[in-house]
Design an enzyme around this catalytic site. Structure first.
Site, PDB file in Angstrom:
ATOM      1  CG  ASP A 127      -1.713  -1.243   1.432  1.00 41.74           C
ATOM      2  OD1 ASP A 127      -1.161  -2.336   1.218  1.00 41.74           O
ATOM      3  OD2 ASP A 127      -2.890  -1.139   1.835  1.00 41.74           O
TER       4      ASP A 127
ATOM      5  CD  GLU B  99      -6.304   0.092   0.904  1.00 45.74           C
ATOM      6  OE1 GLU B  99      -7.512  -0.064   0.686  1.00 45.74           O
ATOM      7  OE2 GLU B  99      -5.796  -0.086   2.022  1.00 45.74           O
ATOM      8  CG  ASN B 100      -4.071   3.189   2.023  1.00 46.43           C
ATOM      9  OD1 ASN B 100      -3.531   2.088   2.029  1.00 46.43           O
ATOM     10  ND2 ASN B 100      -5.253   3.398   2.545  1.00 46.43           N
TER      11      ASN B 100
ATOM     12  CG  ASN C 284     -10.228  -1.129   3.241  1.00 48.22           C
ATOM     13  OD1 ASN C 284      -9.103  -1.500   2.888  1.00 48.22           O
ATOM     14  ND2 ASN C 284     -10.403  -0.344   4.274  1.00 48.22           N
ATOM     15  CG  HIS C 285      -9.038   3.022   2.188  1.00 45.48           C
ATOM     16  ND1 HIS C 285      -9.948   3.739   2.936  1.00 45.48           N
ATOM     17  CD2 HIS C 285      -8.233   2.406   3.091  1.00 45.48           C
ATOM     18  CE1 HIS C 285      -9.694   3.576   4.231  1.00 45.48           C
ATOM     19  NE2 HIS C 285      -8.666   2.759   4.349  1.00 45.48           N
TER      20      HIS C 285
ATOM     21  CG  HIS D   2      -6.844  -4.900   0.756  1.00 50.78           C
ATOM     22  ND1 HIS D   2      -5.649  -4.238   0.620  1.00 50.78           N
ATOM     23  CD2 HIS D   2      -7.630  -4.103   1.503  1.00 50.78           C
ATOM     24  CE1 HIS D   2      -5.725  -3.078   1.235  1.00 50.78           C
ATOM     25  NE2 HIS D   2      -6.911  -2.969   1.792  1.00 50.78           N
TER      26      HIS D   2
ATOM     27  CG  HIS E 213      -6.354  -3.964   5.107  1.00 53.36           C
ATOM     28  ND1 HIS E 213      -7.023  -2.782   4.848  1.00 53.36           N
ATOM     29  CD2 HIS E 213      -6.830  -4.404   6.294  1.00 53.36           C
ATOM     30  CE1 HIS E 213      -7.877  -2.544   5.846  1.00 53.36           C
ATOM     31  NE2 HIS E 213      -7.773  -3.509   6.744  1.00 53.36           N
TER      32      HIS E 213
HETATM   33 FE   LIG Z   1      -3.993   0.157   2.923  1.00 48.72          FE
HETATM   34 FE   LIG Z   2      -7.021  -1.435   3.215  1.00 47.17          FE
END
Ligand SMILES: [Fe+2]
Ligand SMILES: [Fe+2]
Length: 273
Positions: free
Chosen positions: A8, A39-40, A67-68, A153, A178
Site C-alpha cells: 500500500d 489504495e491509500n 477497501n479504500h 487485502h 491492508h
Molecule cells: Fe492500505
Molecule cells: Fe485497506
C-alpha cells in the site's frame, strides 16, 4: 520472470519513494512485472486518475486496490478507462471496474493480476475463495497465463494464509496488503506459490500505519475523534516482495523481502545482486 510487488502506497511520502526509486529498480533488477497496491495513494484514501498515471509511468504494470478503492469518487468513473487498475473481485455485481486484469509484462508475458478482499474484521463481501476459484479456473498457470499475482487485502493473518494455501500451485504469488506492516514469513508454499502475509506499506514509517501519529494516539487514549487522519510526513520507505518464477511453470523459484528507505532495516533480494 522477475516480479516486484509493492505494498500500500500511503500519501505523498509513499508516492515520492515509489516514483523516485521504481524506475531504477526496474532497470537494476531487470524486472519483468511490477504490481503496486495504490489504495491509500491519495492523501491516505483512495487513488486519483493523475496518481494512477504517475505510478504507471514510474514502472508499475498493474495497480491493485482494497477497501479504500473508491474513497476518491472519481475512481468510480476513471477505473473503467484504467485497464491496469484492479479493485477487489468479490465486491457485489455491478461495482465499477474489474477484480482481475490480464496485463502484458515488460517481457511480453501474459500475467493475471487479481485483488481480493478478506471478510474477517472487514466489510461483508462475497466469498473470496469462490471468487478466486472462478477466476483461476479460466487461467491455468503455465498454459493460459505465464504468471498469476493475487493481492489479498485482508485484516487477519489466518485468512491471508488460508487464501495462500487455497491458491497454492495455481498462482505465482499470493501476497497480503491492508495491514501496512511487512511480515517475515515470505516463503514458497509446498505447491510452488510464493507467499507473504503482508507486503508492508510504501510510506512514512514514523507514524501509525502510515498516518501521522497524533490523531491515532488521541483516539486510542481519549476515545474521541478530534481531527482527521493525515498521512505521516517524513521520508517514505518502500516495502514489498521480490519473486522469481520459472518461465515454463509460472511457479516461484525464489522469494525475498524488499525494504528500501530509512524507516526500516534494509532488505534486497540477494539473487538479483
Ligand atoms: Fe492500505
Ligand atoms: Fe485497506
Amino acid at each position: 520472470m522477475r516480479i516486484l510487488f509493492l505494498g500500500d502506497v500511503v500519501g505523498r511520502p509513499g508516492r515520492e519513494c515509489v516514483v523516485s526509486r521504481l524506475p531504477d529498480l526496474v532497470s537494476d533488477w531487470k524486472l519483468d512485472l511490477v504490481v503496486v497496491n495504490g489504495e491509500n495513494a491519495a492523501g491516505g484514501f483512495g487513488i486519483t486518475e493523475a496518481i494512477y498515471g504517475e505510478i504507471i509511468a514510474a514502472g508499475a504494470d498493474a495497480i491493485t486496490l482494497g477497501n479504500h478503492a473508491f474513497d476518491q469518487r472519481e475512481a468510480l468513473v476513471f477505473i473503467e478507462r484504467a485497464p491496469a487498475l484492479v479493485r477487489p473481485m468479490n465486491y457485489p455485481p455491478g461495482t465499477p471496474g474489474r477484480g482481475a486484469a490480464l496485463v502484458e509484462a515488460k517481457n511480453g508475458a501474459r500475467v493475471l493480476v487479481m485483488n481480493v478482499m478478506g471478510r474477517v474484521f472487514m466489510d461483508p463481501l462475497d466469498d473470496p475463495f469462490a471468487a478466486l476459484d472462478r477466476a483461476l479456473d479460466g487461467a491455468a498457470l503455465g498454459e493460459m497465463v505465464d504468471a498469476v499475482v493475487v493481492d489479498v487485502h485482508a485484516e487477519t493473518t489466518s485468512e491471508k494464509q488460508a487464501i495462500g494455501h487455497h491458491c497454492d500451485g495455481r498462482a505465482s504469488l499470493v501476497v497480503g496488503t491492508h495491514t501496512h506492516v511487512p511480515t517475515a514469513d515470505y516463503r514458497i508454499l509446498s505447491g510452488g506459490t510464493a507467499y507473504m502475509t503482508d507486503a508492508g506499506m510504501c510510506g512514512a514509517y514514523d507514524g501509525v500505519i502510515g498516518m501521522d501519529k497524533e490523531e491515532p494516539l488521541r483516539r486510542f487514549t481519549r476515545k474521541l475523534a478530534s481531527g482527521r487522519f493525515e498521512p505521516a510526513t517524513g521520508p517514505g520507505t518502500l516495502s514489498g516482495v521480490a519473486v522469481e518464477t520459472d518461465d515454463r511453470t509460472g511457479l516461484a523459484v525464489r522469494v525475498a523481502a524488499v525494504r528500501l528507505g530509512a524507516g526500516l532495516e534494509e532488505a534486497r533480494p540477494a539473487f538479483w545482486a
